[in-house]
Motif scaffolding. Sequence first.
Motif, short mmCIF file in Angstrom:
data_model
loop_
_atom_site.label_atom_id
_atom_site.label_comp_id
_atom_site.label_asym_id
_atom_site.label_seq_id
_atom_site.Cartn_x
_atom_site.Cartn_y
_atom_site.Cartn_z
N THR A 77 -35.88 17.95 -35.53
CA THR A 77 -34.39 18.14 -36.41
C THR A 77 -33.89 16.29 -36.35
O THR A 77 -33.89 15.04 -37.00
N LEU A 78 -34.11 15.54 -34.92
CA LEU A 78 -33.26 14.57 -33.82
C LEU A 78 -34.64 13.39 -35.21
O LEU A 78 -34.28 12.40 -35.58
N SER A 79 -35.99 14.18 -34.52
CA SER A 79 -37.04 12.90 -34.97
C SER A 79 -36.34 12.36 -36.98
O SER A 79 -37.08 11.33 -37.03
N SER A 80 -36.39 13.25 -37.17
CA SER A 80 -36.02 13.06 -38.97
C SER A 80 -34.85 12.14 -38.86
O SER A 80 -34.49 11.34 -39.77
N SER A 100 -50.16 1.97 -29.56
CA SER A 100 -50.34 3.72 -30.15
C SER A 100 -48.79 3.67 -31.23
O SER A 100 -48.92 5.29 -31.13
N ALA A 101 -49.15 3.56 -31.49
CA ALA A 101 -47.68 2.93 -32.65
C ALA A 101 -46.70 4.43 -32.07
O ALA A 101 -46.55 5.32 -33.17
N GLY A 102 -46.20 3.79 -31.21
CA GLY A 102 -44.99 4.90 -30.36
C GLY A 102 -43.73 5.12 -31.50
O GLY A 102 -42.97 5.93 -31.09
N TRP A 103 -43.26 3.79 -31.95
CA TRP A 103 -42.15 3.35 -32.83
C TRP A 103 -42.22 4.76 -34.39
O TRP A 103 -40.69 4.99 -34.68
N ARG A 104 -43.36 5.94 -33.34
CA ARG A 104 -43.10 6.38 -35.08
C ARG A 104 -43.30 8.32 -34.30
O ARG A 104 -43.14 8.97 -34.67
N ARG A 105 -43.37 8.23 -33.10
CA ARG A 105 -43.61 9.61 -32.16
C ARG A 105 -42.11 10.09 -32.33
O ARG A 105 -41.45 9.87 -31.64
N PRO A 106 -42.40 11.09 -32.98
CA PRO A 106 -40.83 11.80 -32.44
C PRO A 106 -40.50 12.51 -31.26
O PRO A 106 -39.01 11.87 -31.33
N SER A 107 -40.94 12.50 -30.27
CA SER A 107 -40.30 12.42 -29.26
C SER A 107 -39.45 11.42 -28.66
O SER A 107 -38.55 10.57 -28.15
N VAL A 108 -40.49 9.95 -29.07
CA VAL A 108 -39.84 8.43 -28.60
C VAL A 108 -38.28 8.76 -29.34
O VAL A 108 -37.61 8.05 -29.10
N LEU A 109 -38.28 8.57 -30.69
CA LEU A 109 -37.49 8.62 -31.69
C LEU A 109 -36.14 9.55 -31.82
O LEU A 109 -34.94 9.33 -31.63
N ALA A 110 -36.62 10.98 -31.17
CA ALA A 110 -35.53 11.52 -30.56
C ALA A 110 -35.55 11.46 -29.15
O ALA A 110 -34.25 11.89 -29.10
N ASP A 111 -35.30 10.76 -28.22
CA ASP A 111 -35.26 10.83 -27.04
C ASP A 111 -34.29 9.15 -27.28
O ASP A 111 -33.07 9.06 -26.71
N ALA A 112 -34.85 8.09 -27.97
CA ALA A 112 -34.10 7.17 -28.60
C ALA A 112 -32.77 7.35 -29.21
O ALA A 112 -31.37 7.09 -28.82
N LEU A 113 -32.71 8.21 -30.22
CA LEU A 113 -30.98 9.03 -30.79
C LEU A 113 -30.43 9.35 -29.89
O LEU A 113 -29.29 9.30 -30.12
N GLU A 114 -30.96 10.12 -29.08
CA GLU A 114 -30.47 10.50 -27.74
C GLU A 114 -29.71 10.12 -27.20
O GLU A 114 -28.12 9.76 -26.76
N ALA A 115 -30.59 9.05 -26.23
CA ALA A 115 -30.14 7.83 -26.06
C ALA A 115 -28.54 6.92 -26.21
O ALA A 115 -27.68 6.26 -25.90
N ILE A 116 -28.84 6.83 -27.63
CA ILE A 116 -27.51 5.96 -28.44
C ILE A 116 -26.55 6.70 -28.43
O ILE A 116 -25.32 6.41 -27.83
N ILE A 117 -26.60 8.44 -28.42
CA ILE A 117 -25.17 8.82 -28.80
C ILE A 117 -24.55 8.84 -27.78
O ILE A 117 -23.82 8.90 -27.15
N GLY A 118 -25.53 8.64 -26.14
CA GLY A 118 -25.22 8.80 -24.77
C GLY A 118 -24.40 7.07 -24.44
O GLY A 118 -23.65 7.07 -23.41
N ALA A 119 -24.94 6.53 -25.80
CA ALA A 119 -24.58 5.06 -24.89
C ALA A 119 -23.17 5.00 -25.27
O ALA A 119 -21.81 4.12 -25.07
N VAL A 120 -22.93 5.30 -27.03
CA VAL A 120 -21.72 5.27 -27.79
C VAL A 120 -20.60 6.23 -27.06
O VAL A 120 -19.30 5.78 -26.42
#
Length: 226
Positions: A77-80, A100-120
């Motif tokens: 859900t987060l990566s979507s 290795s195209a990490g910018w589209r890896r679901p785990s990397v995207l999900a973690d970054a979205l959660e990090a943004i929430i933490g940053a906000v």
Amino acid sequence: MSQTGLARLIGYDFIQPSLFVQALTHRSHSGLNNERLEFLGDGMLNFIIANQLYLRYPKLSEGDLSRLRAQLVKEATLSSIAKGLNLGDALLLGEGELKSAGWRRPSVLADALEAIIGAVFLDGGFAAAEALVIRLYASLFEQIDPKSIGKDPKSLLQEYLQGRKLELPEYNVLEITGEAHDQAFRVACVIPKLNIQTFGEGTSRRIAEQASAEKAYEIAVKGSIK
């Protein structure tokens, strides 16, 4: 997409831009990365989603609320959501992750979205983080069907098709990337009779199949069969 463009999409103007940059920095890029912010954002997200579900569904049991929250905060859900924001284009990745195209890896995207929430949260407080999560999840809140709680997307899709005497979907692995300990799978879900083909990604074949099934189910329910 630039980080400025992403900030406009999420609808938040950082007082401390450095926090936003850190939230988008993968550990492969720098020692000052988003891992701690992701930890904080994960906790914030779970609480905010739990509170929203509690307020929106006063008749649901504790068990149903827990299952529904799990669906909303899972990696797929987060990566979507992150992909909908083109978040991957704004990430700061190390050379290995770029190759290795990490910018589209679901785990990397999900973690970054959660990090943004933490940053906000650190930048603007709880109200700002809560408002962000509600914006990000607005369409998902509208789509929630309490009757489907506890059923995974593949099961829902199978029941839907069987109820209409249609053949079950085909799941095809299209791509496997990454090292053995950190692989990313891309899977297609195909329903020929309905002319539906969707794609899902995940850190396992099962997760990728579930992600593609979820998209196929939404398309089928919304209009392919009246």
